[in-house]
Write an enzyme that holds these catalytic residues in place. Structure first.
Site, PDB file in Angstrom:
ATOM      1  CB  SER A  84     -26.047 -99.000  93.245  1.00 48.79           C
ATOM      2  OG  SER A  84     -27.139 -99.777  93.669  1.00 48.79           O
TER       3      SER A  84
ATOM      4  CB  ALA B 116     -34.077 -95.696  91.217  1.00 48.78           C
TER       5      ALA B 116
ATOM      6  CG  MET C 194     -34.666-103.719  87.951  1.00 49.47           C
ATOM      7  SD  MET C 194     -34.829-104.925  89.271  1.00 49.47           S
ATOM      8  CE  MET C 194     -33.510-104.426  90.327  1.00 49.47           C
TER       9      MET C 194
ATOM     10  CD  GLN D 195     -34.082-108.812  88.775  1.00 45.07           C
ATOM     11  OE1 GLN D 195     -34.541-108.915  87.636  1.00 45.07           O
ATOM     12  NE2 GLN D 195     -32.974-108.135  89.032  1.00 45.07           N
TER      13      GLN D 195
ATOM     14  CG  ASP E 125     -25.540-105.498  88.101  1.00 47.11           C
ATOM     15  OD1 ASP E 125     -25.798-105.787  89.263  1.00 47.11           O
ATOM     16  OD2 ASP E 125     -25.738-104.349  87.636  1.00 47.11           O
TER      17      ASP E 125
ATOM     18  N   GLY F  18     -24.493-103.252  82.159  1.00 48.34           N
ATOM     19  CA  GLY F  18     -23.332-102.715  82.867  1.00 48.34           C
ATOM     20  C   GLY F  18     -22.462-103.827  83.445  1.00 48.34           C
TER      21      GLY F  18
ATOM     22  N   GLY G  97     -24.952 -94.047  85.599  1.00 49.58           N
ATOM     23  CA  GLY G  97     -24.552 -95.343  85.025  1.00 49.58           C
ATOM     24  C   GLY G  97     -25.579 -95.804  83.993  1.00 49.58           C
ATOM     25  CG  HIS G  98     -29.581 -96.856  85.222  1.00 50.01           C
ATOM     26  ND1 HIS G  98     -29.809 -96.377  86.488  1.00 50.01           N
ATOM     27  CD2 HIS G  98     -29.700 -98.217  85.316  1.00 50.01           C
ATOM     28  CE1 HIS G  98     -30.073 -97.389  87.317  1.00 50.01           C
ATOM     29  NE2 HIS G  98     -30.003 -98.515  86.624  1.00 50.01           N
TER      30      HIS G  98
HETATM   31  P1  AMP Z   1     -30.552-102.044  87.363  1.00 46.64           P
HETATM   32  O1  AMP Z   1     -31.525-100.931  87.176  1.00 46.64           O
HETATM   33  O2  AMP Z   1     -29.780-101.947  88.636  1.00 46.64           O
HETATM   34  O3  AMP Z   1     -31.145-103.392  87.107  1.00 46.64           O
HETATM   35  O4  AMP Z   1     -29.457-101.839  86.239  1.00 46.64           O
HETATM   36  C1  AMP Z   1     -29.803-101.753  84.885  1.00 46.64           C
HETATM   37  C2  AMP Z   1     -28.545-101.815  84.061  1.00 46.64           C
HETATM   38  O5  AMP Z   1     -27.694-100.735  84.405  1.00 46.64           O
HETATM   39  C3  AMP Z   1     -27.748-103.105  84.306  1.00 46.64           C
HETATM   40  O6  AMP Z   1     -27.214-103.561  83.080  1.00 46.64           O
HETATM   41  C4  AMP Z   1     -26.669-102.640  85.243  1.00 46.64           C
HETATM   42  O7  AMP Z   1     -25.488-103.418  85.187  1.00 46.64           O
HETATM   43  C5  AMP Z   1     -26.417-101.240  84.729  1.00 46.64           C
HETATM   44  N1  AMP Z   1     -25.789-100.439  85.774  1.00 46.64           N
HETATM   45  C6  AMP Z   1     -26.209-100.303  87.064  1.00 46.64           C
HETATM   46  N2  AMP Z   1     -25.347 -99.549  87.758  1.00 46.64           N
HETATM   47  C7  AMP Z   1     -24.355 -99.191  86.898  1.00 46.64           C
HETATM   48  C8  AMP Z   1     -23.170 -98.414  87.019  1.00 46.64           C
HETATM   49  N3  AMP Z   1     -22.804 -97.855  88.171  1.00 46.64           N
HETATM   50  N4  AMP Z   1     -22.402 -98.246  85.908  1.00 46.64           N
HETATM   51  C9  AMP Z   1     -22.761 -98.822  84.730  1.00 46.64           C
HETATM   52  N5  AMP Z   1     -23.858 -99.572  84.555  1.00 46.64           N
HETATM   53  C10 AMP Z   1     -24.649 -99.756  85.618  1.00 46.64           C
END
Ligand code: AMP
Length: 282
Positions: A187, A32, A30, A61, A152, A149, A36-37
């Site tokens: 996050s 930002a 999503m 969602q 989640d 990741g 991690g991403h």
């Molecule tokens: P999001 O943009 O929050 O929907 O996350 C996109 C992907 O990045 C999802 O598969 C998350 O689980 C993963 N993700 C988010 N934060 C982290 C993190 N701190 N470490 C590893 N993966 C992450």
């Protein structure tokens, strides 16, 4: 860098360059973006000929209008970060219409009960929204491998279930949680925390680690009591849930079974900003 806002353009590019027949790694996000991403992107570029990242704040969602409205949207910045991994990564940043074609509604899914615990309980409709968008994205990108990741963890299990039930030909790869130096799980929502709140939020991971140690000798119930008390002593936090659950079924652990793997899950509000984290207890 190639940035697509329409699925037809992404598909045409993949076809014209014969990339639709290569191995495609896919990282749905999503935006930002943080380290991690980027770790998911790095894994994908190492193991696939082509990597596609989607950046899409999926409205279906979100069960909270303010959370959706305030969700950070930083496409230009994100593209700069993606370039640091590779400028061959294809960015799919669609409009709501490109995904939903005028009908911004979720499908309804049965994920064999995985959807009824924790995030599903506290965010009604959340996993229907996740299932709907992930399925559409998989239909558009047709990835060989997709990276998610473990931050989640419930979502990861649900995506595996979605793929199994809908018979979608893709490998789902779970990746480690990236953390700030104080242990706070990275996050996109952390961007909304003040420096002071970020510092104090270290207590979330610290408490998970203490819970892990306690779980070695104590019942799930006494570990939960310990966690509740910890957050009662820190009034800037509001504990939404703490749960010790079986990793496979996500069902609450009422009695420890040596043959099962357990995980602790937590959701905490810091000044209206909702943070989640998880730790393996084995
Ligand atoms: P999001 O943009 O929050 O929907 O996350 C996109 C992907 O990045 C999802 O598969 C998350 O689980 C993963 N993700 C988010 N934060 C982290 C993190 N701190 N470490 C590893 N993966 C992450």
């Amino acid at each position: 860098m190639h940035i697509f806002s329409k699925k037809v353009d992404l598909n045409k590019y993949l076809k014209d360059n014969n990339l639709d027949k290569s191995s495609i790694g896919f990282v749905p996000t999503m935006g930002a973006l943080h380290a991690g991403h980027l770790s998911l992107l790095e894994k994908s570029t190492q193991n696939n000929v082509t990597t596609v990242i989607s950046i899409f704040v999926n409205p279906t969602q979100f069960n909270n209008a303010e959370d959706l409205e305030k969700y950070p949207r930083t496409l230009e910045n994100d593209v700069e970060k993606i370039k640091t991994i590779s400028n061959k990564i294809l960015v799919y940043a669609p409009t709501v219409d490109d995904i939903y074609e005028g009908k911004t509604k979720s499908e309804h899914y049965n994920f064999d009960g995985l959807e009824n615990q924790m995030e599903g309980k506290f965010r009604p409709g959340h996993f229907d929204g996740v299932g709907t968008v992930v399925k559409r994205l998989f239909e558009i990108v047709k990835p060989t491998n997709a990276y998610f990741g473990k931050k989640d963890f419930q979502q990861l299990q649900i995506v595996k279930k979605l793929v199994e039930k809908e018979k979608i030909p893709v490998n789902i790869i779970g990746c480690p949680i990236f953390r700030e130096s104080n242990g706070l799980a990275m996050s996109s929502r952390n961007e909304r925390l003040s420096a002071e709140e970020k510092g104090k939020a270290a207590i979330i991971f610290k408490t998970l680690n203490n819970a892990k140690t306690l779980f070695g000798t104590k019942s799930a119930k006494s570990v939960s009591d310990f966690v509740s008390k910890t957050f009662q002593n820190h009034p800037i936090f509001e504990l939404e849930y703490f749960e010790i659950a079986d990793e496979a079924t996500l069902l609450h652990c009422s009695r420890k079974n040596k043959n099962k793997k357990y995980r602790a899950f937590i959701a905490v509000f810091v000044n209206k900003i909702r943070l989640i984290d998880t730790i393996s207890l084995n």
